[in-house]
Design a protein around this motif. Structure first.
Motif, mmCIF file in Angstrom:
data_model
loop_
_atom_site.group_PDB
_atom_site.id
_atom_site.type_symbol
_atom_site.label_atom_id
_atom_site.label_comp_id
_atom_site.label_asym_id
_atom_site.label_seq_id
_atom_site.Cartn_x
_atom_site.Cartn_y
_atom_site.Cartn_z
ATOM 1 N N ASN A 159 52.871 48.956 41.894
ATOM 2 C CA ASN A 159 51.846 47.978 41.536
ATOM 3 C C ASN A 159 51.546 48.038 40.046
ATOM 4 O OD1 ASN A 159 51.521 47.205 44.207
ATOM 5 N ND2 ASN A 159 49.926 48.704 44.589
ATOM 6 N N VAL A 160 51.239 46.899 39.481
ATOM 7 C CA VAL A 160 50.702 46.840 38.125
ATOM 8 C C VAL A 160 49.188 46.808 38.273
ATOM 9 C CG1 VAL A 160 50.551 45.493 36.002
ATOM 10 C CG2 VAL A 160 52.717 45.637 37.230
ATOM 11 N N TYR A 161 48.540 47.870 37.863
ATOM 12 C CA TYR A 161 47.105 47.986 38.097
ATOM 13 C C TYR A 161 46.267 47.422 36.947
ATOM 14 C CZ TYR A 161 48.037 50.890 42.149
ATOM 15 O OH TYR A 161 48.463 51.336 43.376
ATOM 16 N N THR A 162 46.864 47.211 35.786
ATOM 17 C CA THR A 162 46.110 46.705 34.639
ATOM 18 C C THR A 162 46.809 45.514 34.026
ATOM 19 O OG1 THR A 162 45.170 48.874 34.127
ATOM 20 C CG2 THR A 162 45.193 47.257 32.353
ATOM 21 N N ASN A 163 46.071 44.441 33.816
ATOM 22 C CA ASN A 163 46.560 43.258 33.118
ATOM 23 C C ASN A 163 45.612 42.951 31.967
ATOM 24 O OD1 ASN A 163 48.888 42.262 34.847
ATOM 25 N ND2 ASN A 163 47.262 42.405 36.385
ATOM 26 N N SER A 164 46.059 42.141 31.035
ATOM 27 C CA SER A 164 45.225 41.814 29.887
ATOM 28 C C SER A 164 45.474 40.381 29.457
ATOM 29 C CB SER A 164 45.521 42.764 28.719
ATOM 30 O OG SER A 164 46.874 42.625 28.287
ATOM 31 N N GLY A 165 44.558 39.840 28.667
ATOM 32 C CA GLY A 165 44.718 38.484 28.176
ATOM 33 C C GLY A 165 43.505 38.044 27.367
ATOM 34 N N PHE A 166 43.620 36.854 26.774
ATOM 35 C CA PHE A 166 42.547 36.303 25.953
ATOM 36 C C PHE A 166 41.502 35.610 26.820
ATOM 37 C CE2 PHE A 166 45.983 36.629 22.853
ATOM 38 C CZ PHE A 166 45.316 37.143 21.753
ATOM 39 N N THR A 167 40.289 35.520 26.288
ATOM 40 C CA THR A 167 39.217 34.771 26.926
ATOM 41 C C THR A 167 38.686 33.741 25.936
ATOM 42 O OG1 THR A 167 37.442 36.270 26.214
ATOM 43 C CG2 THR A 167 38.567 36.784 28.270
ATOM 44 N N LEU A 203 40.621 48.691 40.949
ATOM 45 C CA LEU A 203 39.970 49.922 41.393
ATOM 46 C C LEU A 203 40.312 50.278 42.834
ATOM 47 C CD1 LEU A 203 36.423 49.413 39.810
ATOM 48 C CD2 LEU A 203 38.378 50.667 38.879
ATOM 49 N N ASN A 204 41.017 49.374 43.525
ATOM 50 C CA ASN A 204 41.454 49.701 44.887
ATOM 51 C C ASN A 204 42.884 49.189 45.088
ATOM 52 O OD1 ASN A 204 40.863 46.982 44.897
ATOM 53 N ND2 ASN A 204 39.835 46.984 46.876
ATOM 54 N N LYS A 205 43.499 49.580 46.184
ATOM 55 C CA LYS A 205 44.916 49.289 46.397
ATOM 56 C C LYS A 205 45.193 47.804 46.502
ATOM 57 C CE LYS A 205 48.865 50.560 49.277
ATOM 58 N NZ LYS A 205 49.334 51.346 50.441
ATOM 59 N N SER A 206 44.337 47.069 47.197
ATOM 60 C CA SER A 206 44.565 45.631 47.356
ATOM 61 C C SER A 206 44.122 44.829 46.140
ATOM 62 C CB SER A 206 43.807 45.129 48.600
ATOM 63 O OG SER A 206 42.418 45.336 48.453
ATOM 64 N N GLN A 207 43.565 45.509 45.148
ATOM 65 C CA GLN A 207 43.159 44.919 43.876
ATOM 66 C C GLN A 207 42.111 43.811 44.039
ATOM 67 O OE1 GLN A 207 46.339 44.082 41.141
ATOM 68 N NE2 GLN A 207 47.535 45.850 41.756
ATOM 69 N N THR A 208 41.275 43.937 45.058
ATOM 70 C CA THR A 208 40.180 42.993 45.242
ATOM 71 C C THR A 208 38.939 43.405 44.454
ATOM 72 O OG1 THR A 208 39.507 44.198 47.233
ATOM 73 C CG2 THR A 208 40.973 42.300 47.522
ATOM 74 N N PHE A 265 35.094 40.872 41.661
ATOM 75 C CA PHE A 265 35.478 40.840 43.068
ATOM 76 C C PHE A 265 36.285 39.569 43.316
ATOM 77 C CE2 PHE A 265 31.408 42.833 42.371
ATOM 78 C CZ PHE A 265 31.495 44.028 43.063
ATOM 79 N N SER A 266 37.413 39.708 44.001
ATOM 80 C CA SER A 266 38.285 38.547 44.209
ATOM 81 C C SER A 266 39.214 38.795 45.386
ATOM 82 C CB SER A 266 39.109 38.277 42.943
ATOM 83 O OG SER A 266 40.087 37.294 43.182
ATOM 84 N N GLY A 267 39.575 37.717 46.062
ATOM 85 C CA GLY A 267 40.624 37.817 47.067
ATOM 86 C C GLY A 267 41.986 37.893 46.402
ATOM 87 N N THR A 268 42.985 38.401 47.109
ATOM 88 C CA THR A 268 44.344 38.503 46.578
ATOM 89 C C THR A 268 45.363 38.185 47.666
ATOM 90 O OG1 THR A 268 44.455 40.883 47.057
ATOM 91 C CG2 THR A 268 43.745 40.242 44.834
ATOM 92 N N ASP A 269 46.535 37.746 47.239
ATOM 93 C CA ASP A 269 47.683 37.569 48.131
ATOM 94 C C ASP A 269 48.730 38.609 47.781
ATOM 95 O OD1 ASP A 269 46.769 35.418 49.633
ATOM 96 O OD2 ASP A 269 47.360 33.974 48.091
#
Length: 368
Positions: A159-167, A203-208, A265-269
């Protein structure tokens, strides 16, 4: 003032250290009684994503070429069929032979092109694996403590646990406080703008559940209605006064550098690839974030624009206010994919004691 600057420095240092740590992926496995901790730099993961896009583009090119060739073949078959009855002495048998020849020619073209693309895809896969290297720290506790560091090739299957980008944020901004509210400000000339860069660590395995943090520049502009403006007749006592002349513009603006932090907090597929990689996608999921920010004020300015004696006058007062240098507040957002609606409320007084009592309130849209 010095304590505030020291506090800001500590925040920025901690954010930088956490961001640096987050750019690596740590995997712990147990092999033959030994603990193996593999640390892979995020640049290797970015390389893997780049190669994935390259492979996908090659596969699309392969499909497109085959489709174009089959279309060209169909057009030639149609042209050959039209020869029968149009060309003298041109029989059905001759047409069938010509069609078989043309079909074999196009089949050969497609086959050769597919071989070329397949070889490029295989080469891309070799590049992917050769650049997915990590440092393996091997700790053997079976006979005392033996620690060694080894380089190993690591397929990008974790898994890629960290992503980054502009806001990028846009919104409406006003000052709320004693004897101040949204109706006291011009609706057409109060604006909020932000530009930043953030990191999101699962912060968790499902990345929610994720931790979002970064660095952000924000500017907040306000203009009072009713021919009123912030005045600085006394540099240590900023007040609101009604001016005795008409003006086209009397806008107060502050530029700030802040460190925003949120829990998201977010849902994931869950998507699993053939090579074993697992990704959790949220581009079409609703997300909610709550947190705050802290930082410092870079500049304050009041711009006047009015007409006097038939001439257009522009006047700007810079850093002539008794504003607080340290800024902090709350922030929350809700949205889907990269677009969210946000609300941001400052908790610090804009000006020091004895001046106008007020805190910023902003709301709008943010791309993140």
């Amino acid at each position: 003032m010095k304590k505030q600057l020291h506090f800001i420095t500590i925040i920025l240092m901690l954010a930088g250290m956490f961001a640096s740590w987050a750019q690596t992926t740590r995997d712990t496995t147990y092999v033959d009684g030994k603990t193996v901790i593999t640390v892979t730099d995020k640049s290797a993961q970015d390389w893997g994503n780049k190669i994935d896009k390259e492979i996908k583009a090659l596969e699309q090119e392969k499909q497109l070429y085959e489709s174009n060739q089959r279309t060209a073949l169909a057009e030639q078959i149609e042209e050959i069929n039209s020869r029968v009855g149009k060309w003298k002495n041109y029989t059905e048998a001759m047409a069938q032979k010509d069609k078989e020849t043309v079909a074999a020619f196009y089949a050969e073209k497609i086959s050769r092109h597919n071989e070329m693309i397949d070889s490029q895809i295989e080469f891309a896969k070799v590049k992917q694996f050769s650049n997915g290297e990590g440092s393996a720290v091997v700790a053997d506790f079976s006979d005392g403590v033996n620690i060694s560091i080894k380089k190993r090739n690591k397929q990008l299957e974790k898994n890629v646990y960290t992503n980054s980008g502009f806001t990028l944020g846009f919104g409406y901004n006003y000052i709320d406080g004693e004897n101040l509210g949204i109706d006291d400000f011009s609706y057409g000339n109060n604006n909020y703008f932000s530009l930043g860069y953030n990191w999101v660590t699962a912060l968790n395995k499902s990345q929610t559940l994720r931790f979002k943090y970064g660095l952000e520049y924000q500017t907040q502009g306000t203009e009072l209605n009713g021919n009123r403006a912030f005045t600085i007749s006394d540099p240590n006592n900023t007040q609101i006064e009604r001016l005795n002349f008409d003006f086209d513009k009397a806008k107060f603006r502050q530029d700030q550098l802040v460190v925003p932090v949120h829990f998201e907090f977010s849902g994931t597929d869950r998507k699993e690839y053939e090579d074993g990689r697992v990704r959790y996608l949220d581009y079409d999921k609703f997300k909610f974030g709550i947190g705050g920010y802290a930082g410092f004020n870079l500049s304050s300015r009041l711009k006047y624009k009015y007409e006097l004696g038939g001439e257009d006058i522009k006047q700007t007062n810079v850093n002539a206010f008794d504003n607080n240098a340290f800024v902090y507040g709350l922030d929350a957002y809700f949205g889907k994919g990269d677009l969210v609606l946000f609300g941001r409320m400052g908790l610090n007084d804009i000006f020091k004691s004895g001046s106008v009592d007020g805190q910023y309130v902003a709301f709008g849209i943010r791309f993140q």
